[in-house]
Every structure is written in structure tokens, then in C-alpha cells.
Design an enzyme around this catalytic site. Structure first.
Site, short mmCIF file in Angstrom:
data_model
loop_
_atom_site.label_atom_id
_atom_site.label_comp_id
_atom_site.label_asym_id
_atom_site.label_seq_id
_atom_site.Cartn_x
_atom_site.Cartn_y
_atom_site.Cartn_z
N LYS A 90 0.75 -1.45 -0.01
CA LYS A 90 -0.51 -0.19 0.18
C LYS A 90 1.04 1.05 -0.29
O LYS A 90 0.51 2.33 -0.60
CB LYS A 90 -0.78 0.08 1.25
CG LYS A 90 -2.35 -0.96 1.32
CD LYS A 90 -3.34 -0.59 1.94
CE LYS A 90 -4.75 -1.61 1.81
NZ LYS A 90 -4.29 -2.81 2.02
N GLU A 112 -9.49 7.04 3.32
CA GLU A 112 -10.43 6.12 3.82
C GLU A 112 -9.71 4.74 4.51
O GLU A 112 -8.51 4.95 3.47
CB GLU A 112 -11.46 5.97 2.75
CG GLU A 112 -11.79 4.49 1.96
CD GLU A 112 -10.12 4.94 1.16
OE1 GLU A 112 -9.87 5.68 0.68
OE2 GLU A 112 -9.46 3.72 0.53
N SER A 378 1.11 -10.11 -0.68
CA SER A 378 1.10 -8.53 -1.25
C SER A 378 1.63 -8.38 0.46
O SER A 378 1.63 -7.07 0.51
CB SER A 378 -0.68 -8.43 -0.81
OG SER A 378 -1.41 -8.85 -0.27
C1 LIG Z 1 -5.60 -4.41 1.60
C2 LIG Z 1 -4.39 -5.28 1.10
C3 LIG Z 1 -5.20 -6.48 0.29
C4 LIG Z 1 -6.28 -6.22 -0.83
O1 LIG Z 1 -6.24 -4.10 -1.46
P1 LIG Z 1 -6.36 -4.32 -2.87
O2 LIG Z 1 -5.89 -3.44 -3.39
O3 LIG Z 1 -6.61 -5.13 -3.54
O4 LIG Z 1 -4.37 -4.94 -3.46
C5 LIG Z 1 -4.20 -7.60 0.01
N1 LIG Z 1 -3.04 -7.13 0.66
C6 LIG Z 1 -2.97 -6.62 1.35
C7 LIG Z 1 -1.54 -7.62 2.69
C8 LIG Z 1 -3.43 -5.92 1.96
O5 LIG Z 1 -2.82 -5.04 2.88
#
Ligand SMILES: *Cc1c(COP(=O)(O)O)cnc(C)c1O
Length: 398
Positions: A90, A112, A378
Site C-alpha cells: 500500500k 478512508e 502483498s
Molecule cells: C489492503 C491489502 C490488500 C487488498 O487490497 P488490494 O487493493 O486488492 O491490493 C491485499 N493485501 C494486503 C496485505 C493488504 O494490506
């Protein structure tokens, strides 16, 4: 050739656009007019690249997970977004947007947040850039995610608990939009995913595209070719997936698997599988797939993973699903948990629950030994430890 990128009008196929109240028109229109020239400006690029390197910690490694590869009979590379500052992808987006906001002369930032991850990433860059920061968060979520509220406050942000609706992400987003309507001149709204009115989905995808830019270079070094056979990523709004696939969108040699949260199952009322269950509608300024009732009321999504329970989906992904460019798999809570424990045991990496939904795809598909797979990890699992421990104890019957 067919392109899966956004078109001149802000659409991906039939999805996207900017469906906004009159009062927001100038804000969104100014952004639309300026974002490409700012993002392509060489001084912006230089500052963005430097911060990604020295502050965020990029490039993130592309790690060949040997034991996982042996288990699934193919080559599995993990793109380690979990190693970024603040623990997920993020931050790539918030660093980019705050630089853009500064160049547009803005002095105040709003955002948000659902689970609080985007709120923390936003509060972080606001501290870095000495900008005023207001984060809207559903009151239910401020209760559930105390630690993230405390982090945001320590970083200097004001967290406003939202008590309308179900008091979750959708309601926080509505409140942020309302704020932006009232403060059009000094305020920039940092949206946390590839959602919202055009140009947000394209802008956020471009800022996250550093992920696939690095994958290309790293695969060339490790495999002698700059593309994988498969890309796998989880989808909440869709930003880590968009970053992972961005430079391969129109390269049909690369197959794309997206995973969304099935929750307790897509045949139960407890799910967040928007692509499987959603119908076309308009949410937060964008025409896309939405979980909604027969008469168009937005349904509250459910997932064990707070980052995946958004009732909509980015328009890019709605189009990838509709055209068949990407295959979407619905992963249940239990499947994600199993994948999380497996990665932890086999590779010594505790993944975020969101990322575990991507990992679970490995056991649902058949691969060949020579297949090269890149999976976007992610985020890291620190924030999910309570859930993991609870599940673990349950399994061990302690
Ligand atoms: C917020 C988040 C997501 C989901 O958000 P996307 O916009 O779909 O990437 C996925 N993995 C993690 C670790 C997150 O913090």
C-alpha cells in the site's frame, strides 16, 4: 490489438468512468487533467524512485520458494511486497499520491480505511511530508483494529470514527467523499486501491506498476526471460494485483489468476467474492461489479481477511474477468488459513491473510515442472497473528 488498459474516456471495456456528484466535478477533473503530466515528469519520477528505494525499501526481492516449488511441482517465485516499510504494497501508492498532492499545491490529505492498513500507509507519508492528515474509519473497524488507530494517531493523523450505515469501509468512504466535497481547494483524497472515479484506478495502477516493472527485470536475471507463465495475486479493490500484472496486461503468453475472498463460501451469505457474485452497478464513482441485493442495495461483504471485504472491485479487474483475460478463483477462509500455515512452515514466512488467498490458488491448479509462477505476497502477517493463533489453537484443540 485489444488493450486491457484504460481508454481515453476512463473505461476498461464497459467498466470504470467517473460517476460523481456535480460538486466533486472540479476536483476530479483537475486530477484527471494533471495526473499523467505529473507522473511522467522527470523530477517527479526521480523523487518517487528515490523514496521507493531509500524509504520504502525497494526493489523488493523476487524469491524462489524452493520447498513450495517442490510441493507444487513448478517454480514458484514470491514477490516480497511484505518486506516494504509498513508491511505491504500500500505504501507504493501513498508515496506516489502525496508527491502528486504536493505538486498540485494541496496541504491537507484525507483517506478512508477499512482494516487500517491504508490509513497507516497514508498517515506515514503525511508525517514524512509534514501534511495534515484526516482518516475516516468505520466505528466498528476502529474497535476491531485498535492498534492501527493508535499507529495513525502516533503518526499525527486525526482518525474520525464513522457511525453511519454498518460503520465499516463503505461508510468511511462515503464520509471521505463528503469531506472532499466541502474542502475542494486545499485537500487531496488518497484512495487506497484501484477503485473510485477515473482517473483513480489508472493512477493507482500506474503507481503500483513498479511491482511488475521489477518482476520483469528480476525474471530476466533469474530465468533468462522477462515474463512468467502465470501471475497470481489476491484482489480486494485490486491494487496489488494491478501492480503485479500491469506490464503483462497485453502479453497473452502470461496467464493471470486472481483470487477473491469467498469467506465461508460463495453459496452462503458470508462472502466477499465480488467477481463471482456481483452485478454491474455504480459504487464510489465507478461503474463496476458490486455485491448487491435484487433491488440494488449494497450488501455487506464478509471475509476473515479485513483487506478483502470491499463490496466492489476495480473496473480493470471487472473487465479482465468479463473478457476472460484473467481467471478468478474464490478462496474460502479455511483454504486461506491452510495456505498461510503451509507457507509459514515450509518457507519461514508468515503472510498476511489477504496474501494467503493468493497462495491458496497453488493447490487449486495444476502446473508443469517447467512453469514459472510469480505470486504477489502483498503483505506480512503481523497484523493477523490474533486470528492465526485462534485458528491454530482450534486445530490443536488446546
Ligand atoms: C489492503 C491489502 C490488500 C487488498 O487490497 P488490494 O487493493 O486488492 O491490493 C491485499 N493485501 C494486503 C496485505 C493488504 O494490506
Amino acid at each position: 490489438m485489444k488493450s486491457y488498459n484504460v481508454n481515453e474516456e476512463g473505461y476498461y471495456g464497459m467498466f470504470g468512468g467517473a460517476y460523481i456528484p456535480e460538486i466533486l466535478y472540479n476536483n476530479v477533473e483537475n486530477l484527471r487533467k494533471e495526473y499523467l503530466s505529473v507522473l511522467n515528469d522527470s523530477s517527479f519520477k526521480k523523487e518517487f524512485d528515490e523514496l521507493l528505494r531509500d524509504y520504502v525499501g525497494r526493489p523488493t526481492p523476487l524469491y524462489l520458494a524452493k520447498r513450495l516449488s517442490a510441493r507444487y511441482g513448478c517454480k514458484v517465485y514470491l514477490k516480497r511486497e511484505d518486506l516494504n516499510h509498513t508491511g505491504a504494497h500500500k505504501i507504493n501508492n501513498t508515496v506516489g499520491q502525496i508527491l502528486l498532492a504536493r505538486r498540485m499545491g494541496k496541504t491537507r490529505i484525507i483517506a478512508e480505511t477499512g482494516a487500517g492498513q491504508h490509513g497507516v500507509a497514508t498517515a506515514t507519508v503525511c508525517a514524512l511530508m509534514n501534511m495534515q492528515c484526516v482518516v475516516y474509519m468505520g466505528a466498528t473497524d476502529t474497535e476491531r483494529q485498535r492498534l492501527n488507530v493508535q499507529k495513525m494517531e502516533m503518526l499525527g493523523a486525526t482518525v474520525i470514527p464513522v457511525t453511519s450505515g454498518n460503520m465499516t469501509l463503505k461508510d468511511a468512504t462515503n464520509e471521505a467523499i463528503r469531506d472532499w466535497c466541502c474542502n475542494p481547494f486545499d485537500t487531496h483524497y488518497i484512495i487506497g486501491s484501484v477503485v473510485g472515479p477515473h482517473p483513480y484506478p489508472d493512477m493507482v495502477a500506474r503507481l503500483q506498476s513498479v511491482i511488475s516493472k521489477e518482476i520483469k527485470k528480476q525474471l530476466q536475471e533469474k530465468e533468462g526471460r522477462d515474463y512468467p507463465d502465470y501471475l497470481i495475486a489476491c484482489v480486494g479493490g485490486g491494487s496489488n494485483a494491478a501492480g503485479t500484472i500491469y506490464h503483462y496486461l497485453n502479453d497473452l503468453r502470461v496467464k493471470i489468476f486472481l483470487s477473491e475472498a469467498a469467506g465461508k463460501g460463495i453459496d452462503t451469505p458470508f462472502s466477499a467474492a465480488t467477481i463471482h457474485l456481483g452485478k454491474t452497478g455504480i459504487i464510489h464513482g465507478s461503474k463496476t461489479l458490486i455485491m448487491q441485493t435484487e433491488d440494488g442495495q449494497i450488501e455487506e461483504p464478509y471475509s476473515i481477511s479485513a483487506g478483502l471485504d470491499y463490496p466492489g472491485i476495480g473496473p480493470m479487474h471487472a473487465n479482465l474477468a468479463q473478457t476472460g483475460r484473467a481467471e478468478t478463483l474464490a478462496i474460502t477462509d479455511d483454504e486461506a488459513l491452510e495456505a498461510a500455515f503451509e507457507l509459514t512452515k515450509m518457507e519461514g514466512i508468515i503472510p498476511a491473510l489477504e496474501s494467503s488467498h493468493a497462495l491458496a490458488v497453488l493447490s487449486k491448479k495444476q502446473f508443469q515442472p517447467e512453469d514459472v509462477i510469480v505470486l504477489c505476497l502483498s503483505g506480512r502477517g503481523d497484523k493477523d497473528m490474533e486470528t492465526y493463533l485462534k485458528e491454530h489453537r482450534g486445530k490443536l484443540k488446546i
